[in-house]
Design a protein around this motif. Sequence first.
Motif, PDB file in Angstrom:
ATOM      1  N   ASP A  95       6.898  10.752   6.207  1.00  0.00           N
ATOM      2  CA  ASP A  95       6.499   9.958   7.365  1.00  0.00           C
ATOM      3  C   ASP A  95       6.230   8.489   7.028  1.00  0.00           C
ATOM      4  O   ASP A  95       5.617   7.778   7.825  1.00  0.00           O
ATOM      5  CB  ASP A  95       5.254  10.565   8.007  1.00  0.00           C
ATOM      6  CG  ASP A  95       4.107  10.674   7.016  1.00  0.00           C
ATOM      7  OD1 ASP A  95       4.360  10.576   5.809  1.00  0.00           O
ATOM      8  OD2 ASP A  95       2.937  10.836   7.464  1.00  0.00           O
ATOM      9  N   VAL A  96       6.663   8.008   5.868  1.00  0.00           N
ATOM     10  CA  VAL A  96       6.485   6.599   5.513  1.00  0.00           C
ATOM     11  C   VAL A  96       7.857   5.974   5.304  1.00  0.00           C
ATOM     12  O   VAL A  96       8.808   6.646   4.860  1.00  0.00           O
ATOM     13  CB  VAL A  96       5.612   6.435   4.245  1.00  0.00           C
ATOM     14  CG1 VAL A  96       4.214   6.958   4.494  1.00  0.00           C
ATOM     15  CG2 VAL A  96       6.246   7.129   3.049  1.00  0.00           C
ATOM     16  N   THR A  97       7.958   4.724   5.667  1.00  0.00           N
ATOM     17  CA  THR A  97       9.222   3.989   5.508  1.00  0.00           C
ATOM     18  C   THR A  97       9.184   3.001   4.353  1.00  0.00           C
ATOM     19  O   THR A  97      10.195   2.393   4.032  1.00  0.00           O
ATOM     20  CB  THR A  97       9.547   3.223   6.803  1.00  0.00           C
ATOM     21  OG1 THR A  97       8.463   2.332   7.109  1.00  0.00           O
ATOM     22  CG2 THR A  97       9.726   4.198   7.969  1.00  0.00           C
ATOM     23  N   GLU A  98       8.023   2.822   3.742  1.00  0.00           N
ATOM     24  CA  GLU A  98       7.878   1.938   2.592  1.00  0.00           C
ATOM     25  C   GLU A  98       6.718   2.444   1.744  1.00  0.00           C
ATOM     26  O   GLU A  98       5.977   3.348   2.147  1.00  0.00           O
ATOM     27  CB  GLU A  98       7.611   0.496   3.037  1.00  0.00           C
ATOM     28  CG  GLU A  98       6.357   0.331   3.871  1.00  0.00           C
ATOM     29  CD  GLU A  98       6.122  -1.109   4.284  1.00  0.00           C
ATOM     30  OE1 GLU A  98       6.765  -2.001   3.704  1.00  0.00           O
ATOM     31  OE2 GLU A  98       5.287  -1.339   5.181  1.00  0.00           O
ATOM     32  N   THR A  99       6.583   1.891   0.562  1.00  0.00           N
ATOM     33  CA  THR A  99       5.489   2.310  -0.304  1.00  0.00           C
ATOM     34  C   THR A  99       4.167   1.954   0.361  1.00  0.00           C
ATOM     35  O   THR A  99       3.891   0.782   0.644  1.00  0.00           O
ATOM     36  CB  THR A  99       5.603   1.639  -1.672  1.00  0.00           C
ATOM     37  OG1 THR A  99       6.893   1.916  -2.226  1.00  0.00           O
ATOM     38  CG2 THR A  99       4.539   2.145  -2.614  1.00  0.00           C
ATOM     39  N   THR A 100       3.344   2.971   0.604  1.00  0.00           N
ATOM     40  CA  THR A 100       2.135   2.806   1.410  1.00  0.00           C
ATOM     41  C   THR A 100       0.937   3.358   0.663  1.00  0.00           C
ATOM     42  O   THR A 100       1.040   4.350  -0.065  1.00  0.00           O
ATOM     43  CB  THR A 100       2.290   3.539   2.752  1.00  0.00           C
ATOM     44  OG1 THR A 100       3.496   3.091   3.396  1.00  0.00           O
ATOM     45  CG2 THR A 100       1.105   3.270   3.671  1.00  0.00           C
ATOM     46  N   CYS A 101      -0.209   2.704   0.858  1.00  0.00           N
ATOM     47  CA  CYS A 101      -1.465   3.196   0.297  1.00  0.00           C
ATOM     48  C   CYS A 101      -1.988   4.313   1.204  1.00  0.00           C
ATOM     49  O   CYS A 101      -2.362   4.060   2.350  1.00  0.00           O
ATOM     50  CB  CYS A 101      -2.496   2.069   0.208  1.00  0.00           C
ATOM     51  SG  CYS A 101      -2.002   0.668  -0.808  1.00  0.00           S
ATOM     52  N   VAL A 102      -1.986   5.539   0.686  1.00  0.00           N
ATOM     53  CA  VAL A 102      -2.420   6.681   1.494  1.00  0.00           C
ATOM     54  C   VAL A 102      -3.855   7.070   1.204  1.00  0.00           C
ATOM     55  O   VAL A 102      -4.453   7.838   1.962  1.00  0.00           O
ATOM     56  CB  VAL A 102      -1.477   7.881   1.264  1.00  0.00           C
ATOM     57  CG1 VAL A 102      -0.085   7.570   1.794  1.00  0.00           C
ATOM     58  CG2 VAL A 102      -1.418   8.265  -0.208  1.00  0.00           C
ATOM     59  N   ALA A 103      -4.440   6.564   0.129  1.00  0.00           N
ATOM     60  CA  ALA A 103      -5.839   6.867  -0.189  1.00  0.00           C
ATOM     61  C   ALA A 103      -6.405   5.736  -1.042  1.00  0.00           C
ATOM     62  O   ALA A 103      -5.713   5.193  -1.919  1.00  0.00           O
ATOM     63  CB  ALA A 103      -5.958   8.206  -0.922  1.00  0.00           C
ATOM     64  N   ILE A 104      -7.653   5.350  -0.764  1.00  0.00           N
ATOM     65  CA  ILE A 104      -8.338   4.308  -1.523  1.00  0.00           C
ATOM     66  C   ILE A 104      -9.288   5.004  -2.493  1.00  0.00           C
ATOM     67  O   ILE A 104     -10.320   5.553  -2.082  1.00  0.00           O
ATOM     68  CB  ILE A 104      -9.104   3.340  -0.593  1.00  0.00           C
ATOM     69  CG1 ILE A 104      -8.167   2.753   0.464  1.00  0.00           C
ATOM     70  CG2 ILE A 104      -9.750   2.233  -1.416  1.00  0.00           C
ATOM     71  CD1 ILE A 104      -7.000   1.963  -0.086  1.00  0.00           C
ATOM     72  N   LEU A 105      -8.916   5.006  -3.751  1.00  0.00           N
ATOM     73  CA  LEU A 105      -9.756   5.663  -4.748  1.00  0.00           C
ATOM     74  C   LEU A 105     -10.935   4.786  -5.158  1.00  0.00           C
ATOM     75  O   LEU A 105     -12.009   5.297  -5.486  1.00  0.00           O
ATOM     76  CB  LEU A 105      -8.906   6.017  -5.980  1.00  0.00           C
ATOM     77  CG  LEU A 105      -7.651   6.845  -5.687  1.00  0.00           C
ATOM     78  CD1 LEU A 105      -6.873   7.090  -6.967  1.00  0.00           C
ATOM     79  CD2 LEU A 105      -8.017   8.147  -5.005  1.00  0.00           C
ATOM     80  N   GLN A 106     -10.726   3.493  -5.159  1.00  0.00           N
ATOM     81  CA  GLN A 106     -11.795   2.550  -5.494  1.00  0.00           C
ATOM     82  C   GLN A 106     -11.478   1.230  -4.803  1.00  0.00           C
ATOM     83  O   GLN A 106     -10.376   0.701  -4.966  1.00  0.00           O
ATOM     84  CB  GLN A 106     -11.878   2.352  -7.014  1.00  0.00           C
ATOM     85  CG  GLN A 106     -13.207   1.826  -7.514  1.00  0.00           C
ATOM     86  CD  GLN A 106     -13.262   1.839  -9.032  1.00  0.00           C
ATOM     87  OE1 GLN A 106     -12.318   1.460  -9.718  1.00  0.00           O
ATOM     88  NE2 GLN A 106     -14.381   2.272  -9.576  1.00  0.00           N
ATOM     89  N   PRO A 107     -12.396   0.699  -4.000  1.00  0.00           N
ATOM     90  CA  PRO A 107     -12.085  -0.534  -3.263  1.00  0.00           C
ATOM     91  C   PRO A 107     -11.912  -1.721  -4.202  1.00  0.00           C
ATOM     92  O   PRO A 107     -12.444  -1.747  -5.313  1.00  0.00           O
ATOM     93  CB  PRO A 107     -13.297  -0.715  -2.343  1.00  0.00           C
ATOM     94  CG  PRO A 107     -14.409  -0.005  -3.049  1.00  0.00           C
ATOM     95  CD  PRO A 107     -13.780   1.159  -3.748  1.00  0.00           C
ATOM     96  N   GLY A 108     -11.148  -2.666  -3.723  1.00  0.00           N
ATOM     97  CA  GLY A 108     -10.967  -3.904  -4.473  1.00  0.00           C
ATOM     98  C   GLY A 108     -11.943  -4.966  -3.998  1.00  0.00           C
ATOM     99  O   GLY A 108     -12.491  -4.894  -2.891  1.00  0.00           O
ATOM    100  N   TYR A 109     -12.141  -5.983  -4.844  1.00  0.00           N
ATOM    101  CA  TYR A 109     -13.057  -7.075  -4.507  1.00  0.00           C
ATOM    102  C   TYR A 109     -12.410  -8.404  -4.868  1.00  0.00           C
ATOM    103  O   TYR A 109     -11.708  -8.515  -5.888  1.00  0.00           O
ATOM    104  CB  TYR A 109     -14.385  -6.927  -5.256  1.00  0.00           C
ATOM    105  CG  TYR A 109     -15.234  -5.768  -4.784  1.00  0.00           C
ATOM    106  CD1 TYR A 109     -16.082  -5.910  -3.687  1.00  0.00           C
ATOM    107  CD2 TYR A 109     -15.184  -4.536  -5.437  1.00  0.00           C
ATOM    108  CE1 TYR A 109     -16.864  -4.852  -3.256  1.00  0.00           C
ATOM    109  CE2 TYR A 109     -15.963  -3.471  -5.003  1.00  0.00           C
ATOM    110  CZ  TYR A 109     -16.799  -3.637  -3.915  1.00  0.00           C
ATOM    111  OH  TYR A 109     -17.564  -2.583  -3.470  1.00  0.00           O
ATOM    112  N   ARG A 110     -12.675  -9.383  -4.021  1.00  0.00           N
ATOM    113  CA  ARG A 110     -12.194 -10.745  -4.292  1.00  0.00           C
ATOM    114  C   ARG A 110     -13.343 -11.716  -4.063  1.00  0.00           C
ATOM    115  O   ARG A 110     -14.256 -11.464  -3.271  1.00  0.00           O
ATOM    116  CB  ARG A 110     -10.994 -11.100  -3.421  1.00  0.00           C
ATOM    117  CG  ARG A 110     -11.294 -11.201  -1.938  1.00  0.00           C
ATOM    118  CD  ARG A 110     -10.145 -11.848  -1.182  1.00  0.00           C
ATOM    119  NE  ARG A 110      -8.910 -11.125  -1.362  1.00  0.00           N
ATOM    120  CZ  ARG A 110      -8.448 -10.208  -0.503  1.00  0.00           C
ATOM    121  NH1 ARG A 110      -9.149  -9.912   0.582  1.00  0.00           N
ATOM    122  NH2 ARG A 110      -7.304  -9.610  -0.708  1.00  0.00           N
TER     123      ARG A 110
END
Length: 221
Positions: free
Chosen positions: A160-175
Amino acid sequence: MTEETPGFEEKPDVPSGANTDDAEPQAAAPSPEAEAAPAGDASQDAGLVAQLDQARSALTERTADLQRLQAEYQNYRRRVERDRAAVKEVAVANLLTELLPVLDDIGRAREHGELVGGFKSVAESLETVAAKMGLQQFGKEGEPFDPTIHEALMHSYAPDVTETTCVAILQPGYRFGERTIRPARVAVAEPQPGAQTVKPAEESGGEAAADDKESGGPDEG
Protein backbone atom coordinates in the motif's frame (compact mmCIF):
# COMPACT_ATOMS: atom_id res chain seq x y z
CA MET A 1 60.66 144.43 32.58
CA THR A 2 59.68 143.62 28.96
CA GLU A 3 56.13 144.06 27.88
CA GLU A 4 54.73 141.72 25.25
CA THR A 5 52.63 143.28 22.53
CA PRO A 6 49.31 141.46 22.24
CA GLY A 7 48.21 140.14 18.84
CA PHE A 8 51.64 139.23 17.52
CA GLU A 9 53.19 135.76 17.49
CA GLU A 10 56.78 134.97 17.09
CA LYS A 11 57.72 133.07 13.95
CA PRO A 12 60.86 131.15 13.43
CA ASP A 13 63.52 132.99 11.64
CA VAL A 14 63.74 132.20 7.93
CA PRO A 15 67.06 132.75 6.30
CA SER A 16 67.12 135.44 3.74
CA GLY A 17 66.93 134.32 0.14
CA ALA A 18 65.19 131.05 1.06
CA ASN A 19 61.92 130.19 -0.64
CA THR A 20 59.01 129.53 1.61
CA ASP A 21 58.00 126.53 -0.50
CA ASP A 22 61.30 124.90 0.33
CA ALA A 23 60.41 124.93 3.95
CA GLU A 24 57.46 122.52 3.35
CA PRO A 25 58.30 118.78 3.31
CA GLN A 26 58.49 117.29 -0.14
CA ALA A 27 56.91 113.90 -1.02
CA ALA A 28 59.51 111.19 -1.01
CA ALA A 29 60.16 109.53 -4.34
CA PRO A 30 59.21 105.81 -4.53
CA SER A 31 62.11 103.55 -3.70
CA PRO A 32 63.12 100.45 -5.68
CA GLU A 33 62.05 98.29 -2.72
CA ALA A 34 58.50 99.71 -2.94
CA GLU A 35 58.36 98.89 -6.65
CA ALA A 36 59.48 95.33 -5.96
CA ALA A 37 56.79 94.80 -3.25
CA PRO A 38 53.99 93.47 -5.60
CA ALA A 39 56.29 90.82 -6.99
CA GLY A 40 57.15 89.73 -3.46
CA ASP A 41 53.46 89.47 -2.54
CA ALA A 42 52.77 87.29 -5.59
CA SER A 43 55.53 84.86 -4.68
CA GLN A 44 54.27 84.76 -1.10
CA ASP A 45 50.73 84.00 -2.32
CA ALA A 46 52.06 81.20 -4.52
CA GLY A 47 53.83 79.73 -1.51
CA LEU A 48 50.64 79.87 0.54
CA VAL A 49 48.68 78.17 -2.26
CA ALA A 50 51.30 75.41 -2.41
CA GLN A 51 51.09 74.90 1.35
CA LEU A 52 47.28 74.81 1.14
CA ASP A 53 47.43 72.15 -1.58
CA GLN A 54 49.79 70.09 0.55
CA ALA A 55 47.45 70.41 3.53
CA ARG A 56 44.48 69.35 1.41
CA SER A 57 46.40 66.36 0.06
CA ALA A 58 47.41 65.32 3.57
CA LEU A 59 43.80 65.73 4.76
CA THR A 60 42.57 63.54 1.90
CA GLU A 61 45.09 60.84 2.76
CA ARG A 62 44.21 60.95 6.45
CA THR A 63 40.50 60.80 5.63
CA ALA A 64 41.05 57.75 3.41
CA ASP A 65 43.10 56.10 6.18
CA LEU A 66 40.36 56.81 8.69
CA GLN A 67 37.68 55.39 6.41
CA ARG A 68 39.76 52.27 5.79
CA LEU A 69 40.32 51.79 9.52
CA GLN A 70 36.62 52.28 10.20
CA ALA A 71 35.70 49.69 7.57
CA GLU A 72 38.23 47.23 9.01
CA TYR A 73 36.81 47.79 12.49
CA GLN A 74 33.25 47.21 11.28
CA ASN A 75 34.30 43.98 9.57
CA TYR A 76 36.16 42.88 12.70
CA ARG A 77 33.15 43.60 14.91
CA ARG A 78 30.80 41.70 12.60
CA ARG A 79 33.23 38.77 12.51
CA VAL A 80 33.48 38.75 16.31
CA GLU A 81 29.70 38.87 16.69
CA ARG A 82 29.32 36.04 14.16
CA ASP A 83 31.94 33.93 15.95
CA ARG A 84 30.32 34.62 19.30
CA ALA A 85 26.92 33.55 17.96
CA ALA A 86 28.45 30.40 16.46
CA VAL A 87 30.17 29.50 19.74
CA LYS A 88 26.92 30.06 21.64
CA GLU A 89 25.00 27.90 19.16
CA VAL A 90 27.52 25.07 19.48
CA ALA A 91 27.42 25.26 23.28
CA VAL A 92 23.61 25.14 23.37
CA ALA A 93 23.56 22.27 20.86
CA ASN A 94 26.02 20.29 22.98
CA LEU A 95 23.92 20.86 26.08
CA LEU A 96 20.73 19.76 24.33
CA THR A 97 22.50 16.69 22.95
CA GLU A 98 23.34 15.64 26.49
CA LEU A 99 19.65 16.01 27.45
CA LEU A 100 18.32 13.77 24.67
CA PRO A 101 18.59 10.49 26.68
CA VAL A 102 16.60 12.13 29.48
CA LEU A 103 13.95 13.27 27.00
CA ASP A 104 13.81 9.73 25.58
CA ASP A 105 13.18 8.34 29.06
CA ILE A 106 10.42 10.89 29.57
CA GLY A 107 8.83 9.88 26.28
CA ARG A 108 8.91 6.17 27.15
CA ALA A 109 7.45 6.86 30.59
CA ARG A 110 4.64 8.84 28.96
CA GLU A 111 3.89 5.99 26.54
CA HIS A 112 3.65 3.48 29.41
CA GLY A 113 1.53 5.77 31.59
CA GLU A 114 4.22 6.21 34.20
CA LEU A 115 4.47 9.99 33.88
CA VAL A 116 2.51 10.92 36.99
CA GLY A 117 2.84 12.98 40.16
CA GLY A 118 5.87 15.13 40.78
CA PHE A 119 7.88 13.34 38.11
CA LYS A 120 5.35 14.57 35.53
CA SER A 121 5.78 18.19 36.60
CA VAL A 122 9.57 17.97 36.48
CA ALA A 123 9.49 16.24 33.10
CA GLU A 124 7.15 18.81 31.58
CA SER A 125 9.26 21.67 32.95
CA LEU A 126 12.37 20.14 31.40
CA GLU A 127 10.65 19.76 28.03
CA THR A 128 9.45 23.37 28.21
CA VAL A 129 12.94 24.68 28.92
CA ALA A 130 14.40 22.61 26.08
CA ALA A 131 11.77 23.97 23.69
CA LYS A 132 12.52 27.56 24.77
CA MET A 133 16.19 26.95 24.02
CA GLY A 134 15.20 26.04 20.44
CA LEU A 135 14.99 22.23 20.53
CA GLN A 136 12.44 20.86 18.05
CA GLN A 137 11.24 17.29 17.77
CA PHE A 138 10.41 15.76 14.38
CA GLY A 139 9.47 12.42 12.84
CA LYS A 140 5.96 11.18 12.07
CA GLU A 141 4.54 7.96 10.73
CA GLY A 142 3.53 8.06 7.08
CA GLU A 143 5.99 10.74 5.97
CA PRO A 144 8.38 9.98 3.09
CA PHE A 145 11.78 8.65 4.09
CA ASP A 146 14.51 11.32 3.89
CA PRO A 147 18.03 9.98 4.49
CA THR A 148 19.21 13.43 5.56
CA ILE A 149 16.95 13.47 8.63
CA HIS A 150 15.92 9.82 9.02
CA GLU A 151 17.91 6.76 10.03
CA ALA A 152 16.33 3.49 8.91
CA LEU A 153 16.71 0.74 11.52
CA MET A 154 14.09 -1.64 10.10
CA HIS A 155 13.12 -2.37 6.50
CA SER A 156 10.12 -4.11 4.96
CA TYR A 157 7.88 -4.18 1.88
CA ALA A 158 4.27 -3.09 1.78
CA PRO A 159 1.74 -3.20 -1.05
CA ASP A 160 0.00 0.00 0.00
CA VAL A 161 2.97 2.39 -0.38
CA THR A 162 4.21 4.00 -3.57
CA GLU A 163 7.55 5.21 -2.20
CA THR A 164 9.87 4.52 0.70
CA THR A 165 7.81 5.57 3.71
CA CYS A 166 8.37 5.80 7.45
CA VAL A 167 5.86 3.33 8.91
CA ALA A 168 7.04 3.51 12.53
CA ILE A 169 9.01 6.02 14.61
CA LEU A 170 11.35 4.08 16.85
CA GLN A 171 13.03 7.17 18.27
CA PRO A 172 12.12 10.79 17.47
CA GLY A 173 14.60 13.11 15.88
CA TYR A 174 15.65 16.51 17.20
CA ARG A 175 16.91 19.66 15.54
CA PHE A 176 18.25 22.95 16.85
CA GLY A 177 17.71 25.74 14.38
CA GLU A 178 19.08 24.49 11.05
CA ARG A 179 21.26 21.91 12.78
CA THR A 180 20.05 18.29 13.06
CA ILE A 181 21.15 17.09 16.48
CA ARG A 182 19.88 13.55 16.01
CA PRO A 183 18.09 11.95 13.04
CA ALA A 184 14.78 10.23 13.60
CA ARG A 185 15.26 6.46 13.87
CA VAL A 186 12.48 4.81 11.92
CA ALA A 187 11.19 1.63 10.33
CA VAL A 188 10.63 2.01 6.60
CA ALA A 189 8.57 0.16 4.04
CA GLU A 190 9.09 0.05 0.29
CA PRO A 191 6.72 -0.95 -2.51
CA GLN A 192 6.68 -4.61 -3.46
CA PRO A 193 9.36 -5.47 -6.05
CA GLY A 194 7.84 -5.68 -9.51
CA ALA A 195 4.52 -4.23 -8.37
CA GLN A 196 2.82 -1.97 -10.91
CA THR A 197 0.16 0.56 -10.32
CA VAL A 198 -3.15 -0.91 -11.50
CA LYS A 199 -5.68 1.51 -12.89
CA PRO A 200 -9.22 1.35 -11.58
CA ALA A 201 -11.70 -0.61 -13.67
CA GLU A 202 -13.76 2.49 -14.39
CA GLU A 203 -10.79 4.30 -15.87
CA SER A 204 -9.78 1.28 -17.94
CA GLY A 205 -13.32 0.87 -19.30
CA GLY A 206 -13.56 4.56 -20.09
CA GLU A 207 -10.30 4.56 -21.98
CA ALA A 208 -11.31 1.45 -23.97
CA ALA A 209 -14.62 3.07 -24.93
CA ALA A 210 -12.82 6.21 -26.02
CA ASP A 211 -10.45 4.17 -28.21
CA ASP A 212 -13.39 2.34 -29.84
CA LYS A 213 -15.12 5.63 -30.53
CA GLU A 214 -12.09 7.14 -32.18
CA SER A 215 -11.47 4.05 -34.33
CA GLY A 216 -15.09 3.93 -35.44
CA GLY A 217 -16.09 0.92 -33.34
CA PRO A 218 -15.14 -2.74 -33.55
CA ASP A 219 -14.90 -4.46 -36.90
CA GLU A 220 -17.96 -6.45 -37.93
CA GLY A 221 -17.73 -9.90 -39.45
